[in-house]
Design an enzyme around this catalytic site. Structure first.
Site, PDB file in Angstrom:
ATOM      1  N   HIS A  97       0.381  -1.371   0.133  1.00 39.58           N
ATOM      2  CA  HIS A  97       0.205  -0.038  -0.174  1.00 39.58           C
ATOM      3  C   HIS A  97       0.625   1.438   0.315  1.00 39.58           C
ATOM      4  CE1 HIS A  97       0.844   0.138   4.469  1.00 39.58           C
ATOM      5  NE2 HIS A  97       0.504   0.896   4.060  1.00 39.58           N
ATOM      6  N   ASP A  98       1.850   1.102   0.509  1.00 42.62           N
ATOM      7  CA  ASP A  98       2.875   2.443   0.779  1.00 42.62           C
ATOM      8  C   ASP A  98       4.247   2.553  -0.387  1.00 42.62           C
ATOM      9  OD1 ASP A  98       1.547   4.415   2.546  1.00 42.62           O
ATOM     10  OD2 ASP A  98       2.012   3.772   4.006  1.00 42.62           O
ATOM     11  N   LYS A 126       5.814   5.394  -1.517  1.00 40.29           N
ATOM     12  CA  LYS A 126       7.103   6.000  -0.523  1.00 40.29           C
ATOM     13  C   LYS A 126       8.211   6.006  -1.021  1.00 40.29           C
ATOM     14  CE  LYS A 126       4.068   6.049   3.464  1.00 40.29           C
ATOM     15  NZ  LYS A 126       3.996   6.524   4.723  1.00 40.29           N
ATOM     16  N   HIS A 142       2.068   9.898  -2.243  1.00 37.67           N
ATOM     17  CA  HIS A 142       2.823   8.836  -2.645  1.00 37.67           C
ATOM     18  C   HIS A 142       1.851   7.947  -2.908  1.00 37.67           C
ATOM     19  CE1 HIS A 142       0.913   8.336   1.543  1.00 37.67           C
ATOM     20  NE2 HIS A 142       1.037   6.691   1.196  1.00 37.67           N
ATOM     21  N   HIS A 193      -5.600   4.262  -0.315  1.00 40.48           N
ATOM     22  CA  HIS A 193      -5.754   4.165   1.466  1.00 40.48           C
ATOM     23  C   HIS A 193      -5.566   5.032   1.978  1.00 40.48           C
ATOM     24  CE1 HIS A 193      -1.246   4.397   0.549  1.00 40.48           C
ATOM     25  NE2 HIS A 193      -1.438   4.748   1.904  1.00 40.48           N
ATOM     26  N   ASP A 214      -3.948   0.347   8.816  1.00 38.28           N
ATOM     27  CA  ASP A 214      -3.046   1.073   8.240  1.00 38.28           C
ATOM     28  C   ASP A 214      -2.871   2.671   9.385  1.00 38.28           C
ATOM     29  OD1 ASP A 214      -0.913   2.834   6.971  1.00 38.28           O
ATOM     30  OD2 ASP A 214      -2.210   3.939   5.847  1.00 38.28           O
TER      31      ASP A 214
HETATM   32 FE   LIG Z   1      -0.284   5.971   2.847  1.00 39.89          FE
HETATM   33 FE   LIG Z   2       0.480   3.119   5.642  1.00 38.82          FE
END
Ligand SMILES: [Fe+2]
Ligand SMILES: [Fe+2]
Length: 275
Positions: free
Chosen positions: A147-148, A151, A176, A201, A228
């Site tokens: 999900h990240d 980043k 991100h 998300h 999260d």
């Molecule tokens: Fe995130």
């Molecule tokens: Fe996250």
């Protein structure tokens, strides 16, 4: 730096006897292949860690896999993580407590990699509680782990800033979601929920989230959104903010449920999965 003159290969014998320098350099074009090899090795280690019920070693192995993958987050390496999730959700794994313990293994060095692993551990717990099918479990596990992934495109000054971000930095941070969606769109991943989760998300059901203020949020993104947030609240060791006790974090999330930001049913199921 070259270890061998061009054209000469590292012999099998030297590999077997570990007679080579500590650092070996790969050609850039071989990098993906290198990552896939490393992923395979680590996935074997992962199985052993699960079998020996060693949560600390399991977490370290997972950190290595995800770090390796995120070092080159694009088609060719992202797919290698499919096997990792498959190992974690296999029938054998669901019998053990080790996944639950995974989240509890504390680790001082809080990074995106660790956060992603924690969110995945909690998600697998959630999926078990929801009686998800194997396919759904697999999708949710991947949604969590990736999900990240966007980043990886954010500068570490912003990611690791030991203070609240200013407006410009926060704007960059929010991106991100787009970056993740873009990276995953180029990968051969069997399910659209995975890239949608990267994009959505941080969206909220009342349209107050980002990046699109979209109230129409995919099913998996709604689940990951809650998990999260819970993980960030309870595990975040940013110096300007103390981490919260689980109950306090859940109370805060509940307020957001009441305010119409999160799905009530998902929240309740998640809270029960923590018991
Ligand atoms: Fe995130
Ligand atoms: Fe996250």
């Amino acid at each position: 730096m070259l270890y061998k003159p061009v054209g000469l290969k590292l012999s099998e014998m030297r590999i077997n006897e570990e007679l080579y320098p500590e650092k070996l350099y790969l050609k850039r074009i071989d990098k993906l292949r290198g990552i896939r090899e490393v992923q395979k090795e680590f996935n074997q280690q992962l199985k052993k860690d699960i079998q020996s019920n060693n949560a600390i070693s399991l977490k370290n192995t997972l950190v290595s896999i995800v770090q390796e993958t995120f070092s080159e987050p694009r088609s060719g390496s992202i797919e290698g993580i499919l096997e990792t999730v498959d190992i974690l959700i296999s029938d054998f794994t669901s019998e053990t407590e080790v996944i639950k313990n995974l989240f509890r293994v504390s680790n001082k060095d809080y990074t995106t990699v660790l956060h992603s692993i924690n969110v995945m551990a909690l998600s697998i717990g959630y999926a078990q509680n929801e009686n998800f099918s194997k396919t759904e479990k697999r999708i949710l596990g991947l949604c969590a782990l990736l999900h990240d992934v966007g980043k990886t495109k954010i500068s570490s000054e912003i990611l690791r800033a030991p203070r609240k971000l200013n407006e410009r930095e926060f704007k960059e941070m929010k991106a991100h979601t787009f970056y993740g969606y873009k990276i995953l769109s180029k990968c051969k991943i069997f399910n659209d929920e995975i890239k949608l989760t990267a994009l959505q998300h941080h969206e909220k059901l009342d349209g107050s989230g980002y990046p699109n203020k979209d109230a129409n949020i995919s099913r998996m993104a709604q689940i990951i959104g809650i998990i999260d947030c819970y993980e960030a609240l309870t595990n975040d060791d940013r110096p300007y903010r103390d981490s919260m006790a689980p109950l306090k974090a859940l109370t805060l999330l509940k307020d957001d449920v009441v305010a119409g930001k999160y799905n009530r049913r998902v929240f309740e199921k998640f809270a029960y999965s923590l018991l």
